[in-house]
Design a protein around this motif. Structure first.
Motif, PDB file in Angstrom:
ATOM      1  N   MET A 162       0.839  -1.186   0.000  1.00 30.63           N
ATOM      2  CA  MET A 162       0.000   0.000   0.000  1.00 30.63           C
ATOM      3  C   MET A 162       0.883   1.248   0.000  1.00 30.63           C
ATOM      4  SD  MET A 162      -1.320   0.025   3.981  1.00 30.63           S
ATOM      5  CE  MET A 162      -2.122   1.618   3.824  1.00 30.63           C
ATOM      6  N   PRO A 163       0.338   2.391  -0.411  1.00 27.69           N
ATOM      7  CA  PRO A 163       1.094   3.638  -0.269  1.00 27.69           C
ATOM      8  C   PRO A 163       1.322   3.931   1.207  1.00 27.69           C
ATOM      9  CG  PRO A 163      -0.824   3.915  -1.719  1.00 27.69           C
ATOM     10  CD  PRO A 163      -0.984   2.595  -1.035  1.00 27.69           C
ATOM     11  N   ILE A 164       2.442   4.581   1.538  1.00 25.84           N
ATOM     12  CA  ILE A 164       2.690   4.939   2.933  1.00 25.84           C
ATOM     13  C   ILE A 164       2.326   6.396   3.208  1.00 25.84           C
ATOM     14  CG2 ILE A 164       4.475   3.184   3.159  1.00 25.84           C
ATOM     15  CD1 ILE A 164       6.555   5.480   3.057  1.00 25.84           C
ATOM     16  N   LEU A 192       0.444  10.122 -10.139  1.00 27.44           N
ATOM     17  CA  LEU A 192       1.743  10.703  -9.820  1.00 27.44           C
ATOM     18  C   LEU A 192       1.666  12.214  -9.996  1.00 27.44           C
ATOM     19  CD1 LEU A 192       4.292   8.227 -11.445  1.00 27.44           C
ATOM     20  CD2 LEU A 192       3.105   8.087  -9.255  1.00 27.44           C
ATOM     21  N   ARG A 193       2.463  12.931  -9.207  1.00 25.22           N
ATOM     22  CA  ARG A 193       2.477  14.390  -9.262  1.00 25.22           C
ATOM     23  C   ARG A 193       3.865  14.879  -9.639  1.00 25.22           C
ATOM     24  NH1 ARG A 193      -0.314  15.397  -3.379  1.00 25.22           N
ATOM     25  NH2 ARG A 193      -2.487  14.947  -3.920  1.00 25.22           N
ATOM     26  N   GLY A 194       4.151  14.909 -10.924  1.00 25.26           N
ATOM     27  CA  GLY A 194       5.429  15.406 -11.381  1.00 25.26           C
ATOM     28  C   GLY A 194       6.588  14.698 -10.714  1.00 25.26           C
ATOM     29  N   GLN A 195       7.488  15.481 -10.094  1.00 26.97           N
ATOM     30  CA  GLN A 195       8.665  14.927  -9.437  1.00 26.97           C
ATOM     31  C   GLN A 195       8.436  14.654  -7.953  1.00 26.97           C
ATOM     32  OE1 GLN A 195      11.433  13.957 -11.179  1.00 26.97           O
ATOM     33  NE2 GLN A 195       9.990  14.428 -12.819  1.00 26.97           N
ATOM     34  N   GLU A 196       7.216  14.852  -7.468  1.00 27.16           N
ATOM     35  CA  GLU A 196       6.917  14.544  -6.075  1.00 27.16           C
ATOM     36  C   GLU A 196       7.004  13.040  -5.860  1.00 27.16           C
ATOM     37  OE1 GLU A 196       2.940  14.517  -3.289  1.00 27.16           O
ATOM     38  OE2 GLU A 196       3.281  16.268  -4.585  1.00 27.16           O
ATOM     39  N   PRO A 197       7.699  12.587  -4.805  1.00 26.55           N
ATOM     40  CA  PRO A 197       7.839  11.135  -4.594  1.00 26.55           C
ATOM     41  C   PRO A 197       6.497  10.481  -4.290  1.00 26.55           C
ATOM     42  CG  PRO A 197       8.659  12.351  -2.687  1.00 26.55           C
ATOM     43  CD  PRO A 197       8.395  13.363  -3.759  1.00 26.55           C
ATOM     44  N   TYR A 198       6.336   9.277  -4.775  1.00 29.52           N
ATOM     45  CA  TYR A 198       5.180   8.446  -4.436  1.00 29.52           C
ATOM     46  C   TYR A 198       5.745   7.134  -3.930  1.00 29.52           C
ATOM     47  CZ  TYR A 198       0.640   6.103  -4.818  1.00 29.52           C
ATOM     48  OH  TYR A 198      -0.535   5.420  -4.539  1.00 29.52           O
ATOM     49  N   CYS A 199       5.623   6.907  -2.631  1.00 32.63           N
ATOM     50  CA  CYS A 199       6.297   5.793  -1.974  1.00 32.63           C
ATOM     51  C   CYS A 199       5.302   4.707  -1.587  1.00 32.63           C
ATOM     52  CB  CYS A 199       7.021   6.272  -0.713  1.00 32.63           C
ATOM     53  SG  CYS A 199       8.332   7.460  -1.037  1.00 32.63           S
ATOM     54  N   LEU A 200       5.632   3.492  -1.938  1.00 30.77           N
ATOM     55  CA  LEU A 200       4.845   2.333  -1.543  1.00 30.77           C
ATOM     56  C   LEU A 200       5.626   1.518  -0.524  1.00 30.77           C
ATOM     57  CD1 LEU A 200       3.424   1.040  -4.962  1.00 30.77           C
ATOM     58  CD2 LEU A 200       2.504   2.797  -3.449  1.00 30.77           C
ATOM     59  N   GLY A 201       4.887   0.840   0.346  1.00 27.97           N
ATOM     60  CA  GLY A 201       5.493  -0.054   1.317  1.00 27.97           C
ATOM     61  C   GLY A 201       5.011  -1.474   1.108  1.00 27.97           C
ATOM     62  N   VAL A 202       5.914  -2.429   1.206  1.00 34.62           N
ATOM     63  CA  VAL A 202       5.556  -3.845   1.222  1.00 34.62           C
ATOM     64  C   VAL A 202       5.800  -4.317   2.652  1.00 34.62           C
ATOM     65  CG1 VAL A 202       5.864  -6.101   0.158  1.00 34.62           C
ATOM     66  CG2 VAL A 202       6.362  -4.031  -1.152  1.00 34.62           C
ATOM     67  N   PHE A 203       4.765  -4.815   3.291  1.00 28.59           N
ATOM     68  CA  PHE A 203       4.809  -5.103   4.713  1.00 28.59           C
ATOM     69  C   PHE A 203       4.931  -6.611   4.965  1.00 28.59           C
ATOM     70  CE2 PHE A 203       2.918  -1.020   4.109  1.00 28.59           C
ATOM     71  CZ  PHE A 203       3.305  -0.257   5.200  1.00 28.59           C
ATOM     72  N   LEU A 204       5.297  -6.936   6.206  1.00 34.26           N
ATOM     73  CA  LEU A 204       5.423  -8.332   6.668  1.00 34.26           C
ATOM     74  C   LEU A 204       6.481  -9.102   5.877  1.00 34.26           C
ATOM     75  CD1 LEU A 204       1.676  -9.349   7.269  1.00 34.26           C
ATOM     76  CD2 LEU A 204       3.128  -7.793   8.569  1.00 34.26           C
ATOM     77  N   VAL A 205       7.597  -8.446   5.558  1.00 36.17           N
ATOM     78  CA  VAL A 205       8.645  -9.078   4.747  1.00 36.17           C
ATOM     79  C   VAL A 205       9.853  -9.478   5.586  1.00 36.17           C
ATOM     80  CG1 VAL A 205       7.944  -7.883   2.649  1.00 36.17           C
ATOM     81  CG2 VAL A 205       9.678  -6.833   4.117  1.00 36.17           C
ATOM     82  N   GLY A 206       9.674  -9.614   6.911  1.00 40.84           N
ATOM     83  CA  GLY A 206      10.804  -9.879   7.783  1.00 40.84           C
ATOM     84  C   GLY A 206      11.324 -11.299   7.776  1.00 40.84           C
ATOM     85  N   ALA A 207      10.625 -12.227   7.142  1.00 37.16           N
ATOM     86  CA  ALA A 207      11.055 -13.629   7.130  1.00 37.16           C
ATOM     87  C   ALA A 207      11.515 -14.044   5.737  1.00 37.16           C
ATOM     88  CB  ALA A 207       9.912 -14.537   7.592  1.00 37.16           C
ATOM     89  N   TYR A 208      12.738 -14.493   5.641  1.00 38.17           N
ATOM     90  CA  TYR A 208      13.317 -15.135   4.454  1.00 38.17           C
ATOM     91  C   TYR A 208      13.712 -14.186   3.323  1.00 38.17           C
ATOM     92  CZ  TYR A 208      11.548 -19.368   6.668  1.00 38.17           C
ATOM     93  OH  TYR A 208      11.299 -20.364   7.569  1.00 38.17           O
ATOM     94  N   GLN A 209      13.063 -13.027   3.159  1.00 41.08           N
ATOM     95  CA  GLN A 209      13.263 -12.248   1.938  1.00 41.08           C
ATOM     96  C   GLN A 209      14.689 -11.724   1.784  1.00 41.08           C
ATOM     97  OE1 GLN A 209      10.572 -12.685  -0.146  1.00 41.08           O
ATOM     98  NE2 GLN A 209      10.230 -13.884   1.701  1.00 41.08           N
TER      99      GLN A 209
END
Length: 649
Positions: free
Chosen positions: A495-497, A540-557
């Motif tokens: 999801m987006p953060i 997206l808004r030009g050069q404004e950052p659009y950041c997504l997060g991938v969660f629950l990735v603490g095991a094995y990745q």
């Protein structure tokens, strides 16, 4: 009412009615993320290690790191979340043990294969110390880590356990026996009959009595993605005839009294309590039989498999933790009842839960660099003359309804094929083909939008929504940072953060930076409005950052990642809540280009000298000026020092 894909967005609700809370519902954050992740009124994801601790604004943290010239993608760990996970698991077993008057304690042995990175291991060992947490290892290298990281107990042999699983050679066994000499509670688990002779020989040569366990193949079918890792035909464990032979060989060697542990495994992501109950009951009877055959016993290792609720659709480990209590209660009660029936002393319970302990602590953050949308409005009639087929495609847009949708779709398909045929014959131009393809996409959008929900679509149109998804180019590598997405089709919450107080207007899929068709995420299980084939995302808004997060990735990745296309390991940070304000430390820097090349046995300096020679030859033949050659060399050297991922312009 929610529409599937109206012409101006994926949700008909206006922005003025949208809220951060609606975004939390949309992405099911309250289900898979509770109690560690929430959304602020500003629309930012907030992180906390428990309900009583202050929260960290994840987007503000990421922006702060960017101001310090830390380029995304990056991984952020929250070790105190793991501490809370360990505490919750032990508390669940402590409550079950008290409820059923079970006379033996519970102990967690964390499997190092989840992540062997030093700072990660140091943090999890520290978090587990109050509970006497042990470690499970599957190789000589992992055993070397465990012996160095796990503190010695006083008095000896009464502290944390080290479980030695996996296939073993003499070196592995000698190191395990060295751990016994140090005073560690090391248990060597027999995986194959052939290991017994080597164990006996090594122990006799060193003059030591080993602590032994045995892994068995249960008749109870496995569960989850790795269901075939248990039962007959699994990679590890002894079948019943092998178990009897193992007892005979150990008795003949005078080591049957060293057999103290029975181990089994029922797979990973086991969310069905009845499966676990049946496996525990079968294993407890086997434990009793080994006792009667003369083994000293003392431990029942129920393996791992405790599920993580990646999609918010309920698992053993979900929401308020009540089902975690059910999990512990089922295990303790099942073992206790059989021990009482068979009038035998109950074993100490050990589990190897890794994923459920560590998944929540890590979040992968990356930028979206670009987005490709399907056509959203009718292209203007710019050609002097359009073909009859193109004019017909333009005409059929206006009258689409739910009643005639299937008929219009069949006609649109036929018209599109006719246009492709005309182009192949050279009878229409590239310009007209481009217009016609946009017309077809708009037609498909309006066909889908004629229905109120994806489930209302006729079967012949059910595939259309995913063909209309926008493609968001994401600045990361699936193969490096999310290998389970590629390898086992694991879905993680994404999801987006930030911007969560704004309505997401697009259905999107994610494409990573690799030149691989598998470098794409097109299945999303943690959102509730658009089905699993798309993720709600913003413009997206030009050069404004659009950041997504991938969660629950603490095991094995982290440890499974590969260097596909030479995108290397990313920068890792750890956030500590123990002081106010929180403290951020860099656990490891991301690899630059020269580091990745060195991993593959290229010498960066040798590459530079070779290129310098090429540039000199090019100058001698007047292909380059000295100024051009110097500029190329300067750029080459700079690129070798750069992060392997893309920089935002």
């Amino acid at each position: 009412m929610t529409a599937v894909f109206p012409s101006q967005g994926s949700l008909t609700m206006g922005d003025h009615l949208w809220s951060a809370r609606k975004s939390a519902e949309l992405y099911r954050l309250d289900r898979w993320g509770f109690p560690y992740f929430d959304v602020s009124a500003m629309g930012h994801v907030m992180v906390r290690p428990n309900l009583k601790a202050p929260s960290v604004d994840l987007f503000e943290l990421v922006q702060s790191l960017a101001r310090q010239n830390h380029v995304r993608p990056l991984l952020i760990r929250f070790p105190e979340i793991t501490g809370d996970r360990i505490s919750k698991l032990h508390q669940a077993f402590a409550s079950a043990i008290a409820r059923h008057h079970y006379p033996q304690p519970y102990q967690l042995a964390f499997p190092l294969k989840c992540n062997q990175e030093r700072q990660f291991v140091e943090a999890i060992v520290a978090a587990g110390m109050p509970w006497g947490m042990g470690l499970e290892v599957g190789s000589k290298a992992e055993l070397a880590i465990a012996l160095a990281q796990l503190p010695l107990s006083r008095p000896p042999h009464q502290g944390s356990v080290i479980l030695c699983n996996g296939y073993k050679d003499r070196g592995y066994l000698e190191m395990a026996l060295l751990g016994l000499q140090l005073g560690q509670r090391v248990i060597i688990t027999i995986e194959q009959l052939t290991e017994i002779r080597l164990i006996v020989q090594t122990a006799q040569q060193l003059g030591l009595l080993p602590r032994l366990g045995v892994r068995v193949q249960l008749s109870q079918p496995g569960h989850g993605h790795w269901a075939d890792s248990t039962g007959t035909g699994s990679k590890f464990g002894l079948k019943m005839s092998d178990l009897m032979e193992a007892v005979s060989e150990l008795r003949a060697a005078g080591l049957l009294s060293c057999l103290q542990l029975l181990h089994f495994h029922v797979g990973s992501q086991v969310s069905c309590l009845s499966v676990m109950r049946a496996a525990v009951q079968e294993a407890t009877h086997l434990y009793a039989e080994l006792l009667e055959l003369g083994a000293s016993m003392g431990y029942l290792d129920i393996g791992g498999g405790l599920a993580v609720d990646y999609d918010g659709l309920d698992s053993i480990d979900s929401e308020d933790g009540s089902r975690l209590d059910d999990y512990a209660n089922e295990i303790v009660q099942s073992i206790g009842n059989i021990c009482q029936q068979r009038q035998m002393p109950p074993p100490q319970i050990i589990s190897e839960s890794g994923r459920a302990i560590t998944a929540h602590q890590s979040v992968l953050i990356f930028d979206v660099l670009n987005v490709t949308h399907v056509a959203r409005s009718l292209p203007p009639q710019t050609l002097v003359s359009e073909s009859v087929v193109t004019r017909r495609l333009r005409h059929i847009q206006a009258g689409i309804t739910a009643d005639n949708a299937e008929f219009v779709y069949r006609e649109a398909i036929q018209l599109r094929q006719e246009l492709l045929t005309l182009f192949a014959r050279g009878q229409i131009s590239l310009s007209e083909r481009a217009i016609a393809e946009d017309l077809y996409e708009v037609c498909c959008q309006r066909l889908v939008s004629a229905f109120d929900a994806i489930s209302d679509l006729p079967m012949t149109l059910r595939h259309l929504p995913q063909t209309l998804n926008s493609i968001y180019l994401a600045n990361f590598s699936i193969f490096q940072s999310l290998p389970d997405v590629w390898g086992i089709q694991q879905s993680f919450p994404i999801m987006p953060i930030h911007r969560l107080n704004e309505q997401p207007l697009h259905r999107g899929v994610l494409a990573d930076l690799t030149c691989d068709s598998d470098g794409k995420i097109a299945h999303f299980s943690n959102q509730s409005a658009l089905g699993s084939q798309a993720l709600p995302l913003h413009n997206l808004r030009g050069q404004e950052p659009y950041c997504l997060g991938v969660f629950l990735v603490g095991a094995y990745q982290e440890t499974l990642g590969s260097l596909h296309n030479l995108f290397g390991p990313i920068t890792v940070f750890q956030v500590h809540f123990q002081s106010e304000p929180y403290v951020v430390t860099q656990a490891s820097p991301g690899d630059d280009v020269s580091s990745v090349l060195a991993d593959l046995h290229y010498e960066p300096q040798a590459l530079i000298e070779t290129l310098r020679s090429h540039l000199e030859q090019a100058q001698q033949t007047h292909q380059l000026t000295s100024e051009q050659a110097n500029r190329l060399m300067e750029q080459y050297c700079q690129d070798l020092r750069d992060y392997t991922y893309l920089k935002r312009r």
